[in-house]
Write a protein that holds these residues in place. Structure first.
Motif, PDB file in Angstrom:
ATOM      1  N   THR A 175       5.499  25.221  46.528  1.00  0.00           N
ATOM      2  CA  THR A 175       4.616  25.616  45.450  1.00  0.00           C
ATOM      3  C   THR A 175       3.105  25.292  46.044  1.00  0.00           C
ATOM      4  O   THR A 175       2.928  24.355  46.755  1.00  0.00           O
ATOM      5  N   LEU A 176       2.133  25.949  45.228  1.00  0.00           N
ATOM      6  CA  LEU A 176       0.587  25.658  45.672  1.00  0.00           C
ATOM      7  C   LEU A 176       0.648  24.146  45.067  1.00  0.00           C
ATOM      8  O   LEU A 176       1.030  23.848  44.227  1.00  0.00           O
ATOM      9  N   ASN A 177      -0.343  23.618  46.090  1.00  0.00           N
ATOM     10  CA  ASN A 177      -0.558  21.999  45.619  1.00  0.00           C
ATOM     11  C   ASN A 177       0.645  21.120  45.304  1.00  0.00           C
ATOM     12  O   ASN A 177       0.575  20.324  44.943  1.00  0.00           O
ATOM     13  N   LYS A 178       1.912  21.777  45.782  1.00  0.00           N
ATOM     14  CA  LYS A 178       3.118  20.955  45.602  1.00  0.00           C
ATOM     15  C   LYS A 178       3.515  20.630  44.068  1.00  0.00           C
ATOM     16  O   LYS A 178       4.042  19.569  43.929  1.00  0.00           O
ATOM     17  N   ILE A 196      11.158  22.811  37.322  1.00  0.00           N
ATOM     18  CA  ILE A 196      11.944  21.580  36.605  1.00  0.00           C
ATOM     19  C   ILE A 196      12.851  22.131  35.873  1.00  0.00           C
ATOM     20  O   ILE A 196      12.739  22.942  35.070  1.00  0.00           O
ATOM     21  N   GLY A 197      14.170  21.523  36.079  1.00  0.00           N
ATOM     22  CA  GLY A 197      15.062  22.009  35.024  1.00  0.00           C
ATOM     23  C   GLY A 197      16.100  22.838  35.740  1.00  0.00           C
ATOM     24  O   GLY A 197      15.876  23.617  36.453  1.00  0.00           O
ATOM     25  N   PHE A 237      14.306  22.988  45.073  1.00  0.00           N
ATOM     26  CA  PHE A 237      13.635  21.853  44.404  1.00  0.00           C
ATOM     27  C   PHE A 237      12.559  22.258  43.653  1.00  0.00           C
ATOM     28  O   PHE A 237      12.307  23.351  43.776  1.00  0.00           O
ATOM     29  N   PRO A 238      12.122  21.268  42.687  1.00  0.00           N
ATOM     30  CA  PRO A 238      11.086  21.709  41.868  1.00  0.00           C
ATOM     31  C   PRO A 238       9.699  22.190  42.573  1.00  0.00           C
ATOM     32  O   PRO A 238       9.169  23.041  41.915  1.00  0.00           O
ATOM     33  N   ASN A 239       9.573  21.755  43.756  1.00  0.00           N
ATOM     34  CA  ASN A 239       8.257  22.170  44.492  1.00  0.00           C
ATOM     35  C   ASN A 239       8.201  22.759  45.648  1.00  0.00           C
ATOM     36  O   ASN A 239       7.483  22.991  46.363  1.00  0.00           O
TER      37      ASN A 239
END
Length: 100
Positions: free
Chosen positions: A37-40, A45-46, A74-76
């Motif tokens: 994702t942009l800028n980590k 989430i979830g 993963f979330p990012n």
């Protein structure tokens, strides 16, 4: 001086950035894909959001002729190992990743 102590030589097609591997494409070959994702930012989430990312990732790759073999979300970011379409079939990897 050991080989790990020596500075790496820049690659001819990537001057000044010695960590850039050559990007070669082989129809039917296996590829490791990682994107974030942009800028980590942790946007996924979830369980619901992670499932959405996984379903989208697998759906887009399969729809465009890629065969996912292993993946982790993963979330990012995500990782995926996939087999490329044979011949001219399917969507190029760059375009498939942009659809996820």
């Amino acid at each position: 001086m050991s080989s790990s102590d020596r500075p790496s030589e820049p690659l001819p097609d990537k001057p000044g950035w010695h960590h850039a591997p050559l990007h070669r494409f082989e129809p039917g070959g296996a590829y490791m894909i990682t994107a974030g994702t942009l800028n980590k930012r942790p946007l996924f989430i979830g369980d619901t959001r992670l499932s959405l990312l996984e379903d989208t990732l697998l759906g887009v790759f399969r729809e465009h002729g890629w065969q996912p073999q292993a993946w982790a979300v993963f979330p990012n970011h995500y990782h995926c190992v996939a087999l490329a379409p044979a011949g001219d079939a399917g969507l190029p990897l760059r375009d498939a990743v942009r659809c996820v």
